[in-house]
Design an enzyme around this catalytic site. Structure first.
Site, PDB file in Angstrom:
ATOM      1  N   ARG A 268       3.031  15.091   5.870  1.00 12.72           N
ATOM      2  CA  ARG A 268       3.618  15.593   7.033  1.00 12.72           C
ATOM      3  C   ARG A 268       5.077  15.742   6.542  1.00 12.72           C
ATOM      4  O   ARG A 268       6.052  16.080   7.257  1.00 12.72           O
ATOM      5  CB  ARG A 268       3.583  14.738   8.280  1.00 12.72           C
ATOM      6  CG  ARG A 268       2.314  15.130   9.026  1.00 12.72           C
ATOM      7  CD  ARG A 268       2.334  14.325  10.326  1.00 12.72           C
ATOM      8  NE  ARG A 268       1.686  13.107  10.137  1.00 12.72           N
ATOM      9  CZ  ARG A 268       1.908  11.919  11.121  1.00 12.72           C
ATOM     10  NH1 ARG A 268       2.537  12.557  12.151  1.00 12.72           N
ATOM     11  NH2 ARG A 268       1.186  10.888  10.767  1.00 12.72           N
TER      12      ARG A 268
ATOM     13  N   LEU B 159       0.668  -1.057  -0.017  1.00 11.77           N
ATOM     14  CA  LEU B 159      -0.102  -0.075   0.065  1.00 11.77           C
ATOM     15  C   LEU B 159       0.868   1.150   0.061  1.00 11.77           C
ATOM     16  O   LEU B 159       1.646   1.493   0.774  1.00 11.77           O
ATOM     17  CB  LEU B 159      -0.863   0.075   1.294  1.00 11.77           C
ATOM     18  CG  LEU B 159      -1.855  -1.261   1.575  1.00 11.77           C
ATOM     19  CD1 LEU B 159      -3.012  -0.916   2.436  1.00 11.77           C
ATOM     20  CD2 LEU B 159      -2.740  -1.583  -0.010  1.00 11.77           C
TER      21      LEU B 159
ATOM     22  N   ASN C  37      -1.641  -3.601  16.514  1.00 14.49           N
ATOM     23  CA  ASN C  37      -1.371  -3.879  14.726  1.00 14.49           C
ATOM     24  C   ASN C  37      -0.346  -3.276  14.378  1.00 14.49           C
ATOM     25  O   ASN C  37      -0.259  -2.100  14.309  1.00 14.49           O
ATOM     26  CB  ASN C  37      -2.843  -3.807  14.181  1.00 14.49           C
ATOM     27  CG  ASN C  37      -2.705  -4.092  12.745  1.00 14.49           C
ATOM     28  OD1 ASN C  37      -1.898  -4.760  12.454  1.00 14.49           O
ATOM     29  ND2 ASN C  37      -3.735  -3.538  12.047  1.00 14.49           N
TER      30      ASN C  37
HETATM   31  C1  UD1 Z   1      -3.447   1.252  10.323  1.00 10.88           C
HETATM   32  C2  UD1 Z   1      -4.232   0.221  10.706  1.00 10.88           C
HETATM   33  C3  UD1 Z   1      -3.879   0.083  12.301  1.00 10.88           C
HETATM   34  C4  UD1 Z   1      -2.304  -0.131  12.611  1.00 10.88           C
HETATM   35  C5  UD1 Z   1      -1.814   0.940  12.011  1.00 10.88           C
HETATM   36  C6  UD1 Z   1      -0.237   0.601  12.322  1.00 10.88           C
HETATM   37  C7  UD1 Z   1      -6.066   0.069   9.556  1.00 10.88           C
HETATM   38  C8  UD1 Z   1      -7.626   0.512   9.337  1.00 10.88           C
HETATM   39  N1  UD1 Z   1      -5.781   0.413  10.569  1.00 10.88           N
HETATM   40  O1  UD1 Z   1      -3.911   2.427  10.908  1.00 10.88           O
HETATM   41  O2  UD1 Z   1      -4.614  -1.222  12.986  1.00 10.88           O
HETATM   42  O3  UD1 Z   1      -2.292  -0.125  14.287  1.00 10.88           O
HETATM   43  O4  UD1 Z   1      -1.837   1.139  10.511  1.00 10.88           O
HETATM   44  O5  UD1 Z   1       0.501   1.583  11.670  1.00 10.88           O
HETATM   45  O6  UD1 Z   1      -5.746  -0.515   8.535  1.00 10.88           O
HETATM   46  N2  UD1 Z   1      -3.237   3.730   2.800  1.00 10.88           N
HETATM   47  C9  UD1 Z   1      -3.666   3.613   1.376  1.00 10.88           C
HETATM   48  N3  UD1 Z   1      -4.852   3.917   1.032  1.00 10.88           N
HETATM   49  C10 UD1 Z   1      -5.711   4.416   1.991  1.00 10.88           C
HETATM   50  C11 UD1 Z   1      -5.608   4.109   2.999  1.00 10.88           C
HETATM   51  C12 UD1 Z   1      -4.253   4.054   3.621  1.00 10.88           C
HETATM   52  O7  UD1 Z   1      -2.774   3.463   0.545  1.00 10.88           O
HETATM   53  O8  UD1 Z   1      -7.155   4.622   1.657  1.00 10.88           O
HETATM   54  C13 UD1 Z   1      -1.839   3.465   2.961  1.00 10.88           C
HETATM   55  C14 UD1 Z   1      -1.419   4.509   3.623  1.00 10.88           C
HETATM   56  O9  UD1 Z   1      -0.586   5.356   2.764  1.00 10.88           O
HETATM   57  C15 UD1 Z   1      -0.445   3.727   4.710  1.00 10.88           C
HETATM   58  C16 UD1 Z   1      -1.077   2.537   5.203  1.00 10.88           C
HETATM   59  O10 UD1 Z   1      -1.925   2.383   4.143  1.00 10.88           O
HETATM   60  O11 UD1 Z   1       1.072   3.428   4.206  1.00 10.88           O
HETATM   61  C17 UD1 Z   1      -1.793   2.712   6.418  1.00 10.88           C
HETATM   62  O12 UD1 Z   1      -2.606   3.678   6.445  1.00 10.88           O
HETATM   63  P1  UD1 Z   1      -2.789   4.577   7.619  1.00 10.88           P
HETATM   64  O13 UD1 Z   1      -3.963   5.571   7.119  1.00 10.88           O
HETATM   65  O14 UD1 Z   1      -1.358   5.389   8.088  1.00 10.88           O
HETATM   66  O15 UD1 Z   1      -3.410   3.913   8.776  1.00 10.88           O
HETATM   67  P2  UD1 Z   1      -3.472   3.997  10.309  1.00 10.88           P
HETATM   68  O16 UD1 Z   1      -4.737   4.521  10.523  1.00 10.88           O
HETATM   69  O17 UD1 Z   1      -2.229   4.433  10.701  1.00 10.88           O
END
Ligand code: UD1
Ligand code: CA
Length: 448
Positions: free
Chosen positions: A17, A10, A171
């Protein structure tokens, strides 16, 4: 050799930031974009396919991950939605599907293997890499069954009640799924939650409703670091450098002051290599056995053969090939040049677009004048030739084997083997002239 494993990376986030014009995952750690660290981990797992989910207008990212296929997630609607961007490639997948984040470059292949093995052992629908941070705020909490140890659900931070918020097991983001039924499982995830997002983590509770089981595997916090800011980028760099230094030493190199040596992910170092303090390696460096790199040298894109001696204060640029036992001394810059076995360039020189033959000696201050503002030209120096100090070799130049160029010469063209070339203005000496000059000037100005 590949196995039934698909990896989904992903990388749709821009990473606001970071305050950068470039996608976050292209920022480098140990000379390699973060996303390529993740992709290379997948490669060492022999994944059958590695699928990269990107955001809109990320051509540079698509190029960096090529030839792996990319899938555009146009709107960022959550991690489950992001994985489903690769739906077409996942529909036919078998075995395991491992989901990794492009901004979390520190997971080792060994840890990922452990997760896959745990998923298969059940076999479970989902296996999650968990960790226990000092501060769990912001992370999804892993609720496990106290009796069976099975993973029951993942509760996102924003959805936690007070009791759930006190769970310390979190997680890391890395999840492994049984490919069988995965697309249906993800399609069953909704977005009725605090963030209005499709949470990939909901897959655990849904799988259990389907009568399947899930498991969590613990990993050290250090591997889980996600990079959201430049400060975290520096922390990740530091952790990666420590790993690379430890690996170099474990493989038989001496790092006199490891903390001051900066390596690249692809730096190759032989045995009994000694690296003194304050040495920086850019990408593409290979060092043979018994080489010494002295303090304050900077190397990139170069190949150094056995027993060569480099620095202090040497600069080796792309295309520098240093032969066995050759010597590159202080304040010497070498670019796109072969320095053959036993040749010496000991002090204050620039050698570019050149060959220096075996055992040739290049005197202090010698410069290859390789560029006329438009094109580059070659200098070829034969074996055993001797180029005197402060010579300017105006390329194209060919110097035959064993020729001697007198110090201070400026020359172009060809020099025959074993010839002497002397290009130096005639010396003019006027006895007593200086004393008479001073006498005249004292009389004229009155100064002592
Ligand atoms: C996510 C997890 C959480 C975990 C945390 C660890 C979910 C719902 N939650 O939360 O349980 O503890 O990571 O760091 O999965 N991304 C996309 N497209 C999207 C959303 C996200 O590509 O629509 C990618 C982001 O660029 C990132 C990763 O997925 O690399 C995680 O997304 P982020 O929004 O940071 O998740 P968290 O809320 O931190
Ligand atoms: Ca995050």
């Amino acid at each position: 050799m590949s196995r039934s494993l698909s990896v989904v990376v992903l990388a749709a986030g821009m990473g606001t930031r970071m305050k950068s014009a470039h996608p976050k995952v292209l920022h480098k750690i140990a000379g390699k974009p973060m996303v390529n660290h993740v992709i290379d981990a997948a490669r060492s797992l022999h994944a059958e396919q590695t699928l990269v989910v990107v955001g809109p207008d990320m051509a540079a990212l698509e190029k960096a991950v090529a030839p792996h296929p990319t899938f555009e997630q146009t709107d960022r609607l959550g991690t489950a939605h992001a994985v489903l961007a690769a739906r077409n490639a996942l529909e036919g997948a078998t075995g395991d599907v491992l989901v990794l984040y492009g901004d979390s470059p520190l997971f080792t292949a060994a840890t990922l293997e452990r997760l896959i093995a745990a998923r298969q052992e059940g076999p479970h629908a989902v296996a999650v890499l968990g960790f226990t941070p000092d501060d769990p705020a912001g992370y999804g909490r892993l609720a496990t069954d106290p009796y069976t140890g099975e993973l029951i659900s993942i509760i996102e931070d924003k959805e936690c009640n007070d009791a759930e918020r006190r769970i310390g097991f979190c997680n890391s983001g890395v999840m492994c799924f049984a490919a069988d039924g995965l697309v249906a499982l993800l399609d069953a995830i909704g977005n009725d939650n605090a963030k209005g997002e499709y949470y990939l983590t909901d897959a655990v509770a849904i799988a259990r409703q389907q009568g399947r089981t899930c498991v969590a595997v613990e990993v050290a916090e250090e591997e889980t670091l996600g990079v959201n800011s430049r400060a975290q980028l520096a922390v990740a760099e530091d952790l990666m450098q420590t790993r690379l230094r430890d690996a170099a030493m474990a493989n038989g190199a001496t790092l006199v002051d490891p903390a001051s040596v900066f390596l690249c992910a692809d730096t190759e170092i032989g045995r009994d290599v000694v690296i003194e303090p304050n040495v920086v390696f850019g990408p593409g460096v290979r060092i043979g056995d018994d080489v010494t790199i002295k303090a304050f040298s900077h190397l990139e894109g170069c190949d150094i053969a056995m027993g060569a001696d480099i620095g202090p204060y040497a600069r080796l640029r792309p295309g520098a090939e240093i032969g066995e036992g050759a010597r590159i001394g202080n304040f010497v810059e070498v670019k796109k040049a072969t320095i053959e076995n036993g040749a010496k360039v000991n002090h204050l020189s620039y050698i570019g677009d050149a060959r220096v033959g075996a055992k040739a000696n290049i005197g202090a201050g010698t410069i290859t004048c390789n560029y006329d503002g438009y094109q580059k030209y070659r200098t070829d120096i034969g074996a055993g030739a001797f180029v005197g100090s402060n010579s300017a070799l105006v390329a194209p130049v060919t110097i035959g084997d064993g020729a001697i160029i007198a110090a201070g010469s400026t020359l172009g063209g060809e020099v025959a083997a074993d010839a002497l070339v002397l290009v130096r203005a005639q010396k003019v000496e006027k006895p007593g002239w200086a004393a008479k000059f001073r006498e005249k000037m004292r009389a004229l100005t009155g100064k002592a």
